[in-house]
Design an enzyme around this catalytic site. Structure first.
Site, PDB file in Angstrom:
ATOM      1  N   CYS A 163     -14.545  32.923 -19.029  1.00 36.66           N
ATOM      2  CA  CYS A 163     -15.718  33.223 -18.192  1.00 36.66           C
ATOM      3  C   CYS A 163     -16.964  32.446 -18.636  1.00 36.66           C
ATOM      4  CB  CYS A 163     -16.003  34.714 -18.191  1.00 36.66           C
ATOM      5  SG  CYS A 163     -14.666  35.654 -17.443  1.00 36.66           S
ATOM      6  N   ASN A 205     -15.609  39.134 -10.050  1.00 39.59           N
ATOM      7  CA  ASN A 205     -15.711  38.259 -11.221  1.00 39.59           C
ATOM      8  C   ASN A 205     -14.819  37.039 -11.005  1.00 39.59           C
ATOM      9  OD1 ASN A 205     -15.550  37.028 -13.722  1.00 39.59           O
ATOM     10  ND2 ASN A 205     -15.309  38.932 -14.870  1.00 39.59           N
ATOM     11  N   HIS A 244     -23.516  35.066 -15.401  1.00 36.19           N
ATOM     12  CA  HIS A 244     -22.105  35.254 -15.052  1.00 36.19           C
ATOM     13  C   HIS A 244     -21.994  36.597 -14.331  1.00 36.19           C
ATOM     14  CE1 HIS A 244     -17.881  35.681 -15.100  1.00 36.19           C
ATOM     15  NE2 HIS A 244     -17.835  36.552 -16.092  1.00 36.19           N
TER      16      HIS A 244
HETATM   17  O1  UT7 Z   1     -15.996  38.228 -17.311  1.00 34.52           O
HETATM   18  C1  UT7 Z   1     -15.432  38.390 -18.565  1.00 34.52           C
HETATM   19  C2  UT7 Z   1     -16.056  39.508 -19.282  1.00 34.52           C
HETATM   20  N1  UT7 Z   1     -15.642  40.768 -18.723  1.00 34.52           N
HETATM   21  C3  UT7 Z   1     -16.538  41.703 -18.522  1.00 34.52           C
HETATM   22  O2  UT7 Z   1     -17.703  41.458 -18.712  1.00 34.52           O
HETATM   23  C4  UT7 Z   1     -16.065  43.065 -18.153  1.00 34.52           C
HETATM   24  C5  UT7 Z   1     -16.794  44.069 -18.981  1.00 34.52           C
HETATM   25  N2  UT7 Z   1     -16.440  45.445 -18.718  1.00 34.52           N
HETATM   26  C6  UT7 Z   1     -16.711  46.089 -17.556  1.00 34.52           C
HETATM   27  O3  UT7 Z   1     -17.195  45.521 -16.603  1.00 34.52           O
HETATM   28  C7  UT7 Z   1     -16.462  47.585 -17.517  1.00 34.52           C
HETATM   29  O4  UT7 Z   1     -16.108  48.033 -18.809  1.00 34.52           O
HETATM   30  C8  UT7 Z   1     -15.350  48.006 -16.516  1.00 34.52           C
HETATM   31  C9  UT7 Z   1     -15.869  47.873 -15.067  1.00 34.52           C
HETATM   32  C10 UT7 Z   1     -14.128  47.171 -16.725  1.00 34.52           C
HETATM   33  C11 UT7 Z   1     -14.996  49.500 -16.719  1.00 34.52           C
HETATM   34  O5  UT7 Z   1     -16.128  50.309 -16.677  1.00 34.52           O
HETATM   35  P1  UT7 Z   1     -16.379  51.401 -17.839  1.00 34.52           P
HETATM   36  O6  UT7 Z   1     -17.571  52.175 -17.417  1.00 34.52           O
HETATM   37  O7  UT7 Z   1     -16.462  50.658 -19.134  1.00 34.52           O
HETATM   38  O8  UT7 Z   1     -15.110  52.340 -17.741  1.00 34.52           O
HETATM   39  P2  UT7 Z   1     -13.955  52.595 -18.812  1.00 34.52           P
HETATM   40  O9  UT7 Z   1     -13.150  51.379 -19.044  1.00 34.52           O
HETATM   41  O10 UT7 Z   1     -14.560  53.249 -20.012  1.00 34.52           O
HETATM   42  O11 UT7 Z   1     -13.077  53.636 -18.028  1.00 34.52           O
HETATM   43  C12 UT7 Z   1     -13.591  54.897 -17.594  1.00 34.52           C
HETATM   44  C13 UT7 Z   1     -12.490  55.641 -16.841  1.00 34.52           C
HETATM   45  C14 UT7 Z   1     -11.161  55.684 -17.583  1.00 34.52           C
HETATM   46  O12 UT7 Z   1     -10.610  56.958 -17.412  1.00 34.52           O
HETATM   47  P3  UT7 Z   1     -10.687  58.052 -18.574  1.00 34.52           P
HETATM   48  O13 UT7 Z   1      -9.978  57.421 -19.747  1.00 34.52           O
HETATM   49  O14 UT7 Z   1     -12.148  58.274 -18.812  1.00 34.52           O
HETATM   50  O15 UT7 Z   1      -9.974  59.217 -17.969  1.00 34.52           O
HETATM   51  C15 UT7 Z   1     -10.311  54.677 -16.835  1.00 34.52           C
HETATM   52  O16 UT7 Z   1      -8.936  54.976 -16.890  1.00 34.52           O
HETATM   53  O17 UT7 Z   1     -12.228  55.020 -15.578  1.00 34.52           O
HETATM   54  C16 UT7 Z   1     -10.824  54.832 -15.427  1.00 34.52           C
HETATM   55  N3  UT7 Z   1     -10.578  53.680 -14.574  1.00 34.52           N
HETATM   56  C17 UT7 Z   1     -10.538  53.742 -13.235  1.00 34.52           C
HETATM   57  N4  UT7 Z   1     -10.692  54.769 -12.368  1.00 34.52           N
HETATM   58  C18 UT7 Z   1     -10.618  54.500 -11.053  1.00 34.52           C
HETATM   59  C19 UT7 Z   1     -10.380  52.393 -14.961  1.00 34.52           C
HETATM   60  N5  UT7 Z   1     -10.228  51.614 -13.866  1.00 34.52           N
HETATM   61  C20 UT7 Z   1     -10.314  52.421 -12.792  1.00 34.52           C
HETATM   62  C21 UT7 Z   1     -10.244  52.203 -11.407  1.00 34.52           C
HETATM   63  N6  UT7 Z   1     -10.397  53.261 -10.579  1.00 34.52           N
HETATM   64  N7  UT7 Z   1     -10.056  50.977 -10.870  1.00 34.52           N
END
Ligand code: UT7
Length: 323
Positions: free
Chosen positions: A114, A280, A250
Site C-alpha cells: 500500500c 482500498n 492512502h
Molecule cells: O492499506 C493497508 C493498510 N491496511 C489498513 O490500513 C487497514 C487497517 N485496519 C482497518 O481498517 C480496521 O482495523 C478494519 C476496518 C479492518 C476493522 O475495523 P476494527 O474496528 O479494527 O474492527 P476489528 O478488526 O477489531 O473487529 C471488530 C469486530 C470483530 O468481532 P468481535 O471479535 O468483536 O466479535 C470482527 O470479527 O468486527 C468483526 N468483523 C466484522 N463484522 C461484520 C470483522 N469484519 C467484519 C465484517 N462484518 N465485514
C-alpha cells in the site's frame, strides 16, 4: 538552480464493475452498516475477467499522457507500483511500455504494497533529480480482487481494483519551498511486522495465496506512523502543517484518514477522500485520489500537497510536493 520533478499530467482508470457493500450481505455475515461505519467504504470497483493490472495501468497512463499533452515517445522511464502484477515476471512496467508502443527508455516495478506509490514517486524523483531521466511515468495499479479470500469477511469487503498515473517532468527550480514539484520524501519499513499484513503464497511456495491481515493491529500503527512521516517530509522541505493545502492520503480507512489529519492539526476540509467510492486499492489509491481531487477542482496549480501511506511490510512513507 535545482532540478525539480514537476507533475506535468495525471489520469486514472477504474474498472467498469461497481460492487456496493450490500452485495456482500448475500454471501457473508456482514452488513453495509458495519462496512461503512468501520471503514468508510461504500463501494469498490472490481476488474473484469481477463482485465489485468498492466491493462488498467496502461489506460491510466494514456489519460495522464493526454493530460500532459505528451506521447509515449516523450517518456524516458516507467515505474509501476504494484503487488499484483500480471505475471511473476516480466514486470508490469515493461508490459505497460509495450502496450503504450514505447520502444526506448526503461521500465521497472516497485513493490511496497500500500506504500508502493510513495516509494515509486520517491524513486522516480531520484531518477529525475540525478539527471537519469527527464520524464517519468509513475503508475500505481492493482487487482487486489484476485488475492481476496471471499470467505474472510474481515478483509474481502475492504479492497478494490484500479489504477492512477502521473507524468513527472524535469524543470528548473530555485531550491526553495515555493518551487513546483517534489520538495521532500521520507521512506520507512520495519520487517518485524510482516505477520500483520501479508499474502500466504508466492512463487517459492507454489501458490498465489490470499491476503491475510490483522486489521486492528495495522490500524494501531497507522495513525502514529503516518503523522510522523508527514511531519518528517514537511520538516525536510522546511515547511509545516500550516503550509499544507491538501493531504492526499492512502485510502484504506476513513478513521485512519481522520485520525492522521487530526494528529497533524489539519481539518478534514483539507483532505482528499475517495475511500467511499474506491475502497482500498493499495498502491493505486494515492494517484487515484490525486486524479479525482484534480478533476473535482480541489487540487489547483501551486497547492502544497502531502501524500502518505502505510501497508504490508510494514512499509510507510510520505512525499511533499507542490502541484
Ligand atoms: O492499506 C493497508 C493498510 N491496511 C489498513 O490500513 C487497514 C487497517 N485496519 C482497518 O481498517 C480496521 O482495523 C478494519 C476496518 C479492518 C476493522 O475495523 P476494527 O474496528 O479494527 O474492527 P476489528 O478488526 O477489531 O473487529 C471488530 C469486530 C470483530 O468481532 P468481535 O471479535 O468483536 O466479535 C470482527 O470479527 O468486527 C468483526 N468483523 C466484522 N463484522 C461484520 C470483522 N469484519 C467484519 C465484517 N462484518 N465485514
Amino acid at each position: 538552480m535545482t532540478r525539480r520533478a514537476v507533475i506535468a499530467g495525471i489520469g486514472h482508470y477504474l474498472p467498469e464493475r461497481i460492487v456496493e457493500n450490500a452485495e456482500f450481505e448475500a454471501t457473508l455475515d456482514t452488513t453495509d452498516e458495519w462496512i461503512r461505519s468501520r471503514s468508510g467504504i461504500e463501494r469498490r470497483h472490481f476488474a473484469a475477467e481477463g482485465e489485468t493490472t498492466s491493462n488498467m495501468a496502461t489506460k491510466a497512463a494514456q489519460n495522464a499522457l493526454a493530460d500532459a499533452g505528451l506521447s509515449a515517445d516523450d517518456i524516458d522511464a516507467i515505474v509501476v507500483a504494484t503487488s499484483t502484477a500480471d505475471l511473476t515476471f516480466p514486470s508490469a512496467a515493461t508490459m505497460v511500455q509495450a502496450q503504450l508502443g514505447m520502444t526506448r527508455g526503461f521500465a521497472f516495478d516497485v513493490q511496497a504494497v500500500c506504500a508502493g506509490f510513495v516509494y515509486a514517486l520517491s524513486n522516480a524523483n531520484a531518477l529525475v533529480a540525478s539527471g537519469q531521466a527527464n520524464r517519468v511515468l509513475v503508475i500505481g495499479a492493482e487487482t487486489f480482487s484476485k488475492i481476496m479470500d471471499w470467505t474472510d469477511r474481515s478483509t474481502c469487503v475492504l479492497f478494490g481494483d484500479g489504477a492512477g498515473a502521473l507524468v513527472l517532468e524535469a524543470q528548473d527550480g530555485t531550491g526553495q519551498s515555493d518551487d513546483r514539484g517534489i520538495l521532500a520524501t521520507d521512506l520507512n519499513s520495519d520487517g518485524r511486522y510482516k505477520d500483520l499484513l501479508y499474502v500466504d503464497g508466492g512463487v517459492s511456495t507454489q501458490n498465489t495465496g490470499h491476503l491475510r491481515m490483522q486489521g486492528n493491529q495495522v490500524f494501531r500503527h497507522a495513525v502514529e506512523k503516518l503523522a510522523s512521516t508527514a511531519h518528517t517530509s514537511l520538516e525536510r522541505a522546511e515547511l509545516s502543517a500550516d503550509d499544507v493545502d491538501w493531504i492526499v492520503p492512502h485510502q484504506a480507512n476513513i478513521r485512519i484518514i481522520q485520525g492522521t489529519a487530526k494528529k497533524m492539526g489539519l481539518p478534514m476540509e483539507k483532505v482528499v477522500v475517495t475511500v467511499q467510492d474506491h475502497g482500498n486499492t493499495s498502491a493505486a489509491s494515492i494517484p487515484l485520489a490525486l486524479s479525482v481531487g484534480k478533476s473535482r477542482g480541489q487540487i489547483k496549480p501551486g497547492d502544497l500537497i502531502v501524500t502518505e501511506a502505510i501497508g504490508g511490510g510494514l512499509a510507510w512513507g510520505s512525499v511533499v510536493l507542490r502541484w
